[in-house]
Motif scaffolding. Structure first.
Motif, PDB file in Angstrom:
ATOM      1  N   LYS A 120       0.804  -1.230   0.000  1.00 33.32           N
ATOM      2  CA  LYS A 120       0.000   0.000   0.000  1.00 33.32           C
ATOM      3  C   LYS A 120       0.837   1.281   0.000  1.00 33.32           C
ATOM      4  CE  LYS A 120      -3.775   2.254   2.414  1.00 33.32           C
ATOM      5  NZ  LYS A 120      -4.659   2.224   3.579  1.00 33.32           N
ATOM      6  N   PRO A 121       1.888   1.409   0.825  1.00 33.17           N
ATOM      7  CA  PRO A 121       2.668   2.659   0.810  1.00 33.17           C
ATOM      8  C   PRO A 121       3.364   2.955  -0.530  1.00 33.17           C
ATOM      9  CG  PRO A 121       3.139   1.420   2.801  1.00 33.17           C
ATOM     10  CD  PRO A 121       2.321   0.530   1.915  1.00 33.17           C
ATOM     11  N   LEU A 122       3.505   1.934  -1.376  1.00 31.53           N
ATOM     12  CA  LEU A 122       4.170   2.133  -2.668  1.00 31.53           C
ATOM     13  C   LEU A 122       3.192   2.449  -3.787  1.00 31.53           C
ATOM     14  CD1 LEU A 122       6.728  -0.813  -2.473  1.00 31.53           C
ATOM     15  CD2 LEU A 122       7.077   1.579  -1.845  1.00 31.53           C
ATOM     16  N   ASP A 171       1.344   4.996  -4.632  1.00 32.07           N
ATOM     17  CA  ASP A 171       1.465   6.286  -5.321  1.00 32.07           C
ATOM     18  C   ASP A 171       2.593   6.307  -6.343  1.00 32.07           C
ATOM     19  OD1 ASP A 171      -0.696   7.356  -4.005  1.00 32.07           O
ATOM     20  OD2 ASP A 171       0.515   8.277  -2.424  1.00 32.07           O
ATOM     21  N   LEU A 172       3.580   5.446  -6.168  1.00 32.37           N
ATOM     22  CA  LEU A 172       4.709   5.415  -7.105  1.00 32.37           C
ATOM     23  C   LEU A 172       4.353   4.761  -8.434  1.00 32.37           C
ATOM     24  CD1 LEU A 172       7.560   4.373  -4.660  1.00 32.37           C
ATOM     25  CD2 LEU A 172       7.165   6.625  -5.654  1.00 32.37           C
ATOM     26  N   VAL A 173       3.319   3.946  -8.445  1.00 28.53           N
ATOM     27  CA  VAL A 173       3.038   3.186  -9.657  1.00 28.53           C
ATOM     28  C   VAL A 173       1.676   3.465 -10.285  1.00 28.53           C
ATOM     29  CG1 VAL A 173       4.601   1.297  -9.106  1.00 28.53           C
ATOM     30  CG2 VAL A 173       2.259   1.219  -8.287  1.00 28.53           C
ATOM     31  N   ARG A 174       0.855   4.243  -9.625  1.00 25.88           N
ATOM     32  CA  ARG A 174      -0.511   4.493 -10.138  1.00 25.88           C
ATOM     33  C   ARG A 174      -0.523   5.057 -11.559  1.00 25.88           C
ATOM     34  NH1 ARG A 174      -3.919   3.828  -5.797  1.00 25.88           N
ATOM     35  NH2 ARG A 174      -3.128   4.621  -3.824  1.00 25.88           N
ATOM     36  N   CYS A 175       0.448   5.853 -11.905  1.00 24.15           N
ATOM     37  CA  CYS A 175       0.474   6.503 -13.220  1.00 24.15           C
ATOM     38  C   CYS A 175       1.371   5.792 -14.230  1.00 24.15           C
ATOM     39  CB  CYS A 175       0.923   7.952 -13.069  1.00 24.15           C
ATOM     40  SG  CYS A 175      -0.219   8.933 -12.102  1.00 24.15           S
ATOM     41  N   ASN A 176       1.798   4.581 -13.911  1.00 23.02           N
ATOM     42  CA  ASN A 176       2.655   3.839 -14.836  1.00 23.02           C
ATOM     43  C   ASN A 176       1.837   3.470 -16.072  1.00 23.02           C
ATOM     44  OD1 ASN A 176       4.040   1.686 -16.196  1.00 23.02           O
ATOM     45  ND2 ASN A 176       5.301   1.444 -14.370  1.00 23.02           N
ATOM     46  N   GLU A 177       2.261   3.943 -17.208  1.00 24.50           N
ATOM     47  CA  GLU A 177       1.520   3.739 -18.455  1.00 24.50           C
ATOM     48  C   GLU A 177       1.478   2.285 -18.901  1.00 24.50           C
ATOM     49  OE1 GLU A 177       5.152   4.840 -21.520  1.00 24.50           O
ATOM     50  OE2 GLU A 177       3.683   6.366 -20.984  1.00 24.50           O
ATOM     51  N   ILE A 207      -3.080  -3.191  -7.543  1.00 27.10           N
ATOM     52  CA  ILE A 207      -3.753  -3.868  -6.436  1.00 27.10           C
ATOM     53  C   ILE A 207      -2.862  -3.673  -5.226  1.00 27.10           C
ATOM     54  CG2 ILE A 207      -4.612  -6.057  -5.545  1.00 27.10           C
ATOM     55  CD1 ILE A 207      -4.837  -6.989  -8.500  1.00 27.10           C
ATOM     56  N   LEU A 208      -3.401  -3.090  -4.188  1.00 30.63           N
ATOM     57  CA  LEU A 208      -2.593  -2.761  -3.019  1.00 30.63           C
ATOM     58  C   LEU A 208      -2.902  -3.713  -1.870  1.00 30.63           C
ATOM     59  CD1 LEU A 208      -2.945   1.119  -3.138  1.00 30.63           C
ATOM     60  CD2 LEU A 208      -1.193  -0.324  -4.193  1.00 30.63           C
ATOM     61  N   ILE A 209      -1.849  -4.165  -1.215  1.00 29.17           N
ATOM     62  CA  ILE A 209      -1.986  -4.989  -0.024  1.00 29.17           C
ATOM     63  C   ILE A 209      -1.504  -4.166   1.165  1.00 29.17           C
ATOM     64  CG2 ILE A 209       0.268  -6.127  -0.357  1.00 29.17           C
ATOM     65  CD1 ILE A 209      -1.077  -8.673   0.850  1.00 29.17           C
ATOM     66  N   HIS A 236       0.509  -4.091   6.936  1.00 27.22           N
ATOM     67  CA  HIS A 236       0.586  -3.685   8.339  1.00 27.22           C
ATOM     68  C   HIS A 236      -0.769  -3.224   8.877  1.00 27.22           C
ATOM     69  CE1 HIS A 236       4.875  -4.124   7.992  1.00 27.22           C
ATOM     70  NE2 HIS A 236       4.868  -3.336   6.942  1.00 27.22           N
ATOM     71  N   GLY A 237      -1.803  -3.407   8.076  1.00 29.86           N
ATOM     72  CA  GLY A 237      -3.152  -2.983   8.465  1.00 29.86           C
ATOM     73  C   GLY A 237      -4.151  -4.094   8.249  1.00 29.86           C
ATOM     74  N   ARG A 238      -5.139  -3.842   7.408  1.00 32.71           N
ATOM     75  CA  ARG A 238      -6.249  -4.787   7.252  1.00 32.71           C
ATOM     76  C   ARG A 238      -5.852  -6.130   6.659  1.00 32.71           C
ATOM     77  NH1 ARG A 238      -7.605  -1.639   2.380  1.00 32.71           N
ATOM     78  NH2 ARG A 238      -7.344  -3.122   0.689  1.00 32.71           N
ATOM     79  N   ASP A 239      -4.723  -6.210   5.948  1.00 31.53           N
ATOM     80  CA  ASP A 239      -4.285  -7.473   5.353  1.00 31.53           C
ATOM     81  C   ASP A 239      -3.214  -8.186   6.181  1.00 31.53           C
ATOM     82  OD1 ASP A 239      -6.001  -7.099   3.126  1.00 31.53           O
ATOM     83  OD2 ASP A 239      -4.540  -5.714   2.258  1.00 31.53           O
TER      84      ASP A 239
END
Length: 119
Positions: A41-43, A45-51, A57-59, A62-65
């Protein structure tokens, strides 16, 4: 050949950057495929705009997963996606379990020894 591809990279920023050429190669070779990247999940933002990606899909490790039951629920969600190809770029237990039990028609990449038979 492959229409629905999952790439698993759940670790560090540097490792994620090293996967970028692989994503580009997948997009070049399978231009019509849906390519999803599973990452921590913390990563996200680094890949959301990768063309080269159609989806992130975020895991939330350290939280809900976090924990075994949460991991089982997460794997069920992945299985429901019916990926044709699953590529695991990490040897850790969580990534290996997700890949091994993803239900992917073809699973390649790194794995912990106990999960290797599923690859």
């Amino acid at each position: 050949m492959y229409k629905n591809i999952l790439v698993i990279n759940t670790m560090h920023i540097g490792d994620l950057m090293l996967v970028t050429p692989a994503l580009r190669t997948l997009r070049t070779n399978y231009p019509e495929a849906h390519i999803a990247l599973l990452t921590d999940k913390p990563l996200g933002d680094l890949v959301r705009c990768n063309e080269n990606l159609d989806e992130c899909i975020l895991i939330d490790k350290h939280g809900r997963d976090k924990g075994l039951l949460a991991l089982v629920r997460f794997i069920r969600k992945i299985r429901a996606r019916h990926f044709d190809l699953v590529i695991n770029f990490h040897r850790n237990e969580r990534a290996s379990a997700i890949a091994a039990f993803s239900g992917g028609k073809r699973i390649v990449g790194y794995s912990q020894p106990g999960f290797k038979r599923f690859f």
